[in-house]
Design a protein around this motif. Structure first.
Motif, mmCIF file in Angstrom:
data_model
loop_
_atom_site.group_PDB
_atom_site.id
_atom_site.type_symbol
_atom_site.label_atom_id
_atom_site.label_comp_id
_atom_site.label_asym_id
_atom_site.label_seq_id
_atom_site.Cartn_x
_atom_site.Cartn_y
_atom_site.Cartn_z
ATOM 1 N N LYS A 182 16.289 -29.134 111.585
ATOM 2 C CA LYS A 182 15.544 -28.429 112.629
ATOM 3 C C LYS A 182 15.730 -26.925 112.512
ATOM 4 O O LYS A 182 14.774 -26.155 112.594
ATOM 5 N N TRP A 183 16.967 -26.482 112.304
ATOM 6 C CA TRP A 183 17.229 -25.055 112.158
ATOM 7 C C TRP A 183 16.554 -24.494 110.914
ATOM 8 O O TRP A 183 16.262 -23.297 110.838
ATOM 9 N N ALA A 184 16.320 -25.353 109.910
ATOM 10 C CA ALA A 184 15.659 -24.900 108.684
ATOM 11 C C ALA A 184 14.137 -24.903 108.822
ATOM 12 O O ALA A 184 13.433 -24.562 107.866
ATOM 13 N N GLY A 185 13.634 -25.278 109.990
ATOM 14 C CA GLY A 185 12.204 -25.214 110.240
ATOM 15 C C GLY A 185 11.463 -26.532 110.128
ATOM 16 O O GLY A 185 10.239 -26.580 110.270
ATOM 17 N N PHE A 186 12.178 -27.624 109.878
ATOM 18 C CA PHE A 186 11.546 -28.948 109.790
ATOM 19 C C PHE A 186 11.660 -29.627 111.154
ATOM 20 O O PHE A 186 12.683 -30.227 111.478
ATOM 21 N N LYS A 187 10.611 -29.549 111.925
ATOM 22 C CA LYS A 187 10.689 -29.939 113.325
ATOM 23 C C LYS A 187 10.094 -31.307 113.634
ATOM 24 O O LYS A 187 10.255 -31.814 114.743
ATOM 25 N N LYS A 188 9.373 -31.895 112.674
ATOM 26 C CA LYS A 188 8.785 -33.208 112.940
ATOM 27 C C LYS A 188 9.814 -34.278 112.569
ATOM 28 O O LYS A 188 9.843 -34.802 111.459
ATOM 29 N N ILE A 189 10.674 -34.562 113.517
ATOM 30 C CA ILE A 189 11.790 -35.485 113.322
ATOM 31 C C ILE A 189 11.561 -36.715 114.198
ATOM 32 O O ILE A 189 11.370 -36.603 115.414
ATOM 33 N N LYS A 226 22.105 -20.490 115.543
ATOM 34 C CA LYS A 226 21.525 -19.628 116.570
ATOM 35 C C LYS A 226 21.847 -18.154 116.350
ATOM 36 O O LYS A 226 21.023 -17.274 116.620
ATOM 37 N N PHE A 227 23.062 -17.873 115.848
ATOM 38 C CA PHE A 227 23.485 -16.482 115.740
ATOM 39 C C PHE A 227 23.927 -16.075 114.335
ATOM 40 O O PHE A 227 24.502 -15.006 114.159
ATOM 41 N N GLY A 228 23.690 -16.937 113.346
ATOM 42 C CA GLY A 228 24.174 -16.656 111.998
ATOM 43 C C GLY A 228 23.687 -15.339 111.435
ATOM 44 O O GLY A 228 24.425 -14.637 110.734
#
Length: 317
Positions: A182-189, A226-228
């Motif tokens: 999800k953080w990498a932009g793959f949101k269709k889970i 979130k803050f990396g």
């Protein structure tokens, strides 16, 4: 190639022949082109010898062996680099995951365009010492990640190839692959109810330490995701808030003393006699340290080689 089946294993020599034959049967029935990628995570039994024998019978097998036990995350990360299939299926080697689930997982990835589908073992055959921590872990992960999955740690998952070639798995992060994706932009889970079979061979590798380490890794995932790339937003905000609170309390004490002196009202001689003074002092010091921590972290981030590495989905030229 249609499918890569990724199987990390540690001391599972008894189950490998049955699992491999089962996978081959499912693939042949559905006419999939496939490979099976075994990663032997430093097994001390005959797992590698069994894999070598199976390779003679099943040419689709590929295998990697670690010199020592590095953990499931390391095994998955190496297997993801090696996998070549359009859809990657991960499953455990202990026969608790059913290869019969593979066709439906593959269909949903290809036809419904999911990035990732996580299995949900709705009916489990694990002992209470494992199921209760798992439920707590899943609830905490849902709360912190916003991903509505019932079983984050199910070993049976399906991925679009782009997902496994983008993410990196380390530590105990295999528990949080949906969060990493999800953080990498793959949101269709998505999620799929899958069969959970009772363990037929061997013993469970689950322990209390894995649950504790898993929770700490969840905090790491949340913070880094979130803050990396903007640590000053986290540390700086807390630092400024703490500093301002401490400064306000200190000014309040000074103002209060001046007011009492000007009005001729009896007052303690020293401001330092009041506990609030020390609370204010600690708040100012902590605030300054948090702000400096954010500043140093920002300098480190700006000088990191991956500071401007972003995930580009597609381009037109």
């Amino acid at each position: 190639m249609d499918i890569s089946v990724v199987i990390p294993l540690y001391n599972e020599d008894e189950s490998l022949p049955e699992l491999t034959a089962w996978i081959a049967r499912v693939m042949q029935e559905h006419r999939f082109t496939y490979e099976v990628v075994f990663v032997d995570d430093g097994s001390t039994d005959n797992s590698w010898a069994v894999i070598e024998d199976l390779k003679k019978q099943y040419p689709a097998i590929r295998a990697i062996k670690f010199r020592r036990n590095y953990g499931k995350s390391a095994a998955l990360n190496v297997a993801f680099e090696a996998a070549q299939g359009d859809v990657v299926i991960t499953m455990d080697a202990d026969l608790q995951d059913s290869p019969d689930e593979i066709p439906e997982l593959y269909r949903r990835i290809k036809e419904e365009k999911f990035d990732l589908i996580s299995g949900w073992k709705k009916k489990r055959y694990d002992p209470v010492t494992k199921t209760i921590p798992t439920k707590l872990f899943n609830a905490a992960t849902r709360r912190m990640s916003g991903i509505k999955l019932n079983d984050f740690n199910c070993g049976l998952k399906a991925y679009r190839k782009d997902v496994i070639k983008t993410i990196e798995v380390y530590g105990e992060m295999h528990r949080y692959i949906p969060v990493i994706a999800k953080w990498a932009g793959f949101k269709k889970i998505g999620e799929q109810v899958v069969e959970h079979r009772a363990r037929k061979y061997g013993v469970t590798k689950f322990g209390l330490s894995r649950f504790i380490n898993g929770f700490l890794d969840l905090l790491s995932i949340f913070f880094v995701g979130k803050f990396g790339k903007r640590p000053m937003h986290f540390f700086g905000s807390l630092g400024v808030l703490s500093f301002l609170m401490g400064t306000f309390m200190a000014l309040w004490l000074i103002g209060e003393k001046l007011y009492h002196l000007s009005a001729g009202i009896p007052y303690r001689r020293d401001v330092t006699d009041q506990p609030l003074f020390y609370i204010a002092l600690v708040a100012i010091i902590v605030g300054s340290q948090l702000f400096l921590t954010g500043f140093v972290a920002e300098l480190v981030t700006r000088n990191a080689p991956e500071r401007n590495q972003y995930l580009i989905e597609r381009e037109l030229h």
